[in-house]
Design an enzyme around this catalytic site. Structure first.
Site, short mmCIF file in Angstrom:
data_model
loop_
_atom_site.label_atom_id
_atom_site.label_comp_id
_atom_site.label_asym_id
_atom_site.label_seq_id
_atom_site.Cartn_x
_atom_site.Cartn_y
_atom_site.Cartn_z
N LYS A 104 44.21 54.44 53.23
CA LYS A 104 43.33 54.13 54.36
C LYS A 104 43.75 52.89 55.17
O LYS A 104 43.47 52.79 56.34
CB LYS A 104 41.90 53.94 53.86
CG LYS A 104 41.34 55.21 53.21
CD LYS A 104 40.06 55.62 53.85
CE LYS A 104 39.65 57.04 53.53
NZ LYS A 104 39.60 57.40 52.11
N GLU A 126 32.20 53.76 59.15
CA GLU A 126 31.42 54.46 58.15
C GLU A 126 32.21 54.44 56.86
O GLU A 126 33.43 54.27 56.88
CB GLU A 126 31.21 55.93 58.59
CG GLU A 126 32.37 56.87 58.25
CD GLU A 126 33.67 56.58 58.99
OE1 GLU A 126 33.63 55.85 60.01
OE2 GLU A 126 34.73 57.06 58.54
N SER A 393 47.08 59.69 47.01
CA SER A 393 46.46 58.98 48.13
C SER A 393 45.81 57.65 47.72
O SER A 393 45.68 56.75 48.53
CB SER A 393 45.43 59.87 48.80
OG SER A 393 44.52 60.40 47.86
C1 PLP Z 1 39.16 58.68 51.61
C2 PLP Z 1 40.11 59.20 50.62
C3 PLP Z 1 40.56 60.54 50.65
C4 PLP Z 1 40.01 61.57 51.58
O1 PLP Z 1 40.24 61.33 52.93
P1 PLP Z 1 41.34 62.08 53.77
O2 PLP Z 1 41.03 61.66 55.17
O3 PLP Z 1 41.18 63.55 53.56
O4 PLP Z 1 42.65 61.60 53.31
C5 PLP Z 1 41.50 60.93 49.73
N1 PLP Z 1 41.99 60.06 48.81
C6 PLP Z 1 41.59 58.78 48.76
C7 PLP Z 1 42.15 57.90 47.70
C8 PLP Z 1 40.64 58.30 49.65
O5 PLP Z 1 40.24 57.03 49.56
#
Ligand code: PLP
Length: 409
Positions: A104, A126, A393
């Site tokens: 993020k 948000e 992610s």
């Molecule tokens: C917020 C988040 C997601 C989901 O958001 P996307 O916009 O689909 O990437 C996935 N993995 C992590 C670690 C997150 O913090």
């Protein structure tokens, strides 16, 4: 210059220039917002157009991505997981190692620089699980800007640690008690704030969602994930991968990871949605399983709604995937057959969470565990020696307590 511009370059050779002038990806996307927001979205579009070709903007963002956020992130060969599954080679793109613990921050840094260019001194956002709120509060602290985060009251209880992190960073966290008191309601409240304060405020939207230009801007700020991955895998394996797998909430980590690979038709791009406890209304958040075309938060896309068009309740063990709509570009890429979507259940994600921790010493976010779970579940059906890359992610510290309660360790 120490920092080359490679970390934020538009791929000019890419024929894929969407969205079009009206902000649509094929039939999806667009700008379905009240008039007050329409002009500020146009202002944002124009500013972004200028910024993305401005060498000063690019080099400032590149420096921040490298020195502040920790790019490039490693591409790690998961040798024990690969041997465990037997027939395929698995790599992990380590976005979990970034500052604040997830992808993020790539987008939050890009957008706060845009806010500064537009001379806005206040940012709002948000947040669901709190990861985007933490990333936004972090960049606001870094630039000395006022920061307000809207968060559902239910989520504030579930993610108390992230609430404390945001407050420590100087942000004001406002609980939203309407409806299910989760992410959807938090976005409603953030949009309401924005309408009232457009002159002073930039809304740092956290996924490849919402009205144009957000899906495009957020995608572009995350393309660095795919750009690095492509370079790293070519160097390491001297060939292209066969499968890329990413979890899909709004779709930002997946689109950033996939996008630089769209030009290679041989690669299968797989988005994994949250199957929750079962594919039945209210028990999951898999928009391509039982969803329909509709409009939510300014964009036309696939979403979960009832026959009257009312947004359905959603469920996922992972708060970051628990949202009723998917980013519009995913809907379009799916129609074109360029990307594919599947789901895994809460239980499968939790099992992957456990397995990756034990086999590789990496505790993934429950969101990311969905991508790993898809690989574990489908490995047997993939061709021998397939080269598979999962986008990790985020890291799972935030989920350990919840997982411990469910799994009982
Ligand atoms: C917020 C988040 C997601 C989901 O958001 P996307 O916009 O689909 O990437 C996935 N993995 C992590 C670690 C997150 O913090």
């Amino acid at each position: 210059m120490i920092h080359s511009l490679k970390y934020f370059n538009q791929n000019k050779s890419l024929k894929y220039h969407l969205p079009d002038k009206t902000g649509h990806f094929g039939p999806y996307g667009g700008t379905y917002v009240p008039e007050t927001l329409f002009s500020v979205l146009q202002e944002l579009t124009q500013e972004y157009r200028k910024a993305r070709t401005d060498p000063k903007f690019k080099s400032e963002l590149n420096s921040l991505l490298c020195e502040y956020a920790g790019r490039p992130t490693p591409l790690y060969f998961a040798s024990r997981l690969s041997s465990f599954l037997g027939n395929i080679k698995i790599y992990l793109k380590r976005e979990d190692l970034l500052h604040t613990g997830a992808h993020k921050i790539n987008n939050a840094l890009g957008q706060i620089l845009l806010a500064r260019r537009m001379r806005k001194n206040r940012v709002i956002a948000e947040t669901g699980a709190g990861q985007h709120g933490v990333a936004t509060a972090t960049v606001a602290a870094r630039f000395g800007m006022e920061c307000v985060i809207y968060m559902g009251a239910t989520d504030m209880q579930r993610q108390a640690l992230n609430v404390s992190r945001m407050r420590l960073l100087g942000a004001k966290v406002i609980p939203v008690t309407a409806g299910q008191a989760t992410l959807k309601e938090a976005i409603n409240e953030a949009m309401r704030d924005w309408v009232t304060n457009v002159r002073t405020t930039h809304y740092i939207l956290g996924s490849a969602l919402g009205a144009h230009p957000y899906p495009m801007i957020v995608r572009d700020f995350h393309r660095i994930i795919g750009i690095e991955t492509l370079r790293q895998i070519k160097k390491r394996e001297k060939r292209l991968p066969d499968f890329l797998v990413a979890c899909v909430g709004g779709g930002s980590n997946a689109i950033g990871f996939f996008h630089p690979f769209l030009k290679f038709p041989s690669i299968q791009l797989i988005g994994v949605e949250a199957g929750g406890t079962k594919i039945s209304p209210g028990f999951h958040a898999a928009r391509f399983q039982g969803g329909k075309l509709g409009i939510l938060h300014g964009t036309k896309t696939w979403l979960l709604a009832n026959d009257d068009g009312q947004i359905q309740l959603t469920h996922s063990v992972s708060a970051g995937l628990d949202y009723a709509a998917i980013g519009p570009e995913h809907s379009f890429l799916r129609d074109l057959g360029k990307t594919h979507y599947d789901y895994v259940t809460d239980d499968e994600a939790l099992e992957a969470f456990h397995l990756l921790s034990k086999l590789e010493g990496i505790i993934p976010a429950l969101e990311s565990a969905h991508a790993v779970a898809w690989i574990i579940k489908n490995a047997k059906n993939l061709p021998q020696n397939s080269l598979v890359i999962a986008n990790l992610s985020g890291r799972g510290d935030k989920d350990v307590q919840q997982a411990a309660e469910i799994l009982g360790f």
